[in-house]
Write a protein that holds these residues in place. Structure first.
Motif: not given
Length: 132
Positions: A17-39
């Motif tokens: 689900t997270l991967e599906k949501l990530r791809d959706f928000y990158l393509r259709y909202v124009g967000l960008t993936a970035g650093p995440r300080p959590l393990k």
């Protein structure tokens, strides 16, 4: 002490689900993936250099209540380039509604594009007429 800004919002789910949501928000909202300080597994998505959406894996044993009624309707993003966004949504057959909020004292004309992510969360993209 009053809030001064919205920091981020968080959506939870399993890895698929997270991967599906990530791809959706990158393509259709124009967000960008970035650093995440959590393990732990997940993604932080950015707009304008700020983390605005956190995608977090369910905790062990956690069951998400998908039938839970809430007052949540949508999250809104300030955007630019309305024609390009509409072209992407149309090309991929993403259902949306386009509404215009006419200018009023202190407010410019805004174009709102409203649709839902794959999990049914509402999204509003706002395009101020000067930024179209």
């Amino acid at each position: 002490m009053p809030a001064i800004a919205l920091g981020h919002y968080n959506l939870r789910g399993d890895r698929v689900t997270l991967e599906k949501l990530r791809d959706f928000y990158l393509r259709y909202v124009g967000l960008t993936a970035g650093p995440r300080p959590l393990k732990s597994f997940g993604y932080w998505l950015y707009a304008g250099g700020r983390d605005v959406l956190h995608l977090s894996e369910n905790r062990p044993g956690e069951v998400r209540q998908t039938a839970l009624k809430t007052g949540f309707d949508h999250v809104a993003f300030a955007c630019t380039d309305l024609p390009a966004m509409l072209a992407i949504l149309q090309a991929d057959n993403i259902p949306y509604r386009h509404a215009t909020v006419e200018a009023s004292p202190g407010f410019a004309t805004q174009h709102q594009v409203l649709f839902s992510d794959p999990e049914g969360n509402g999204i509003e993209l706002n395009f101020v007429e000067a930024n179209i």
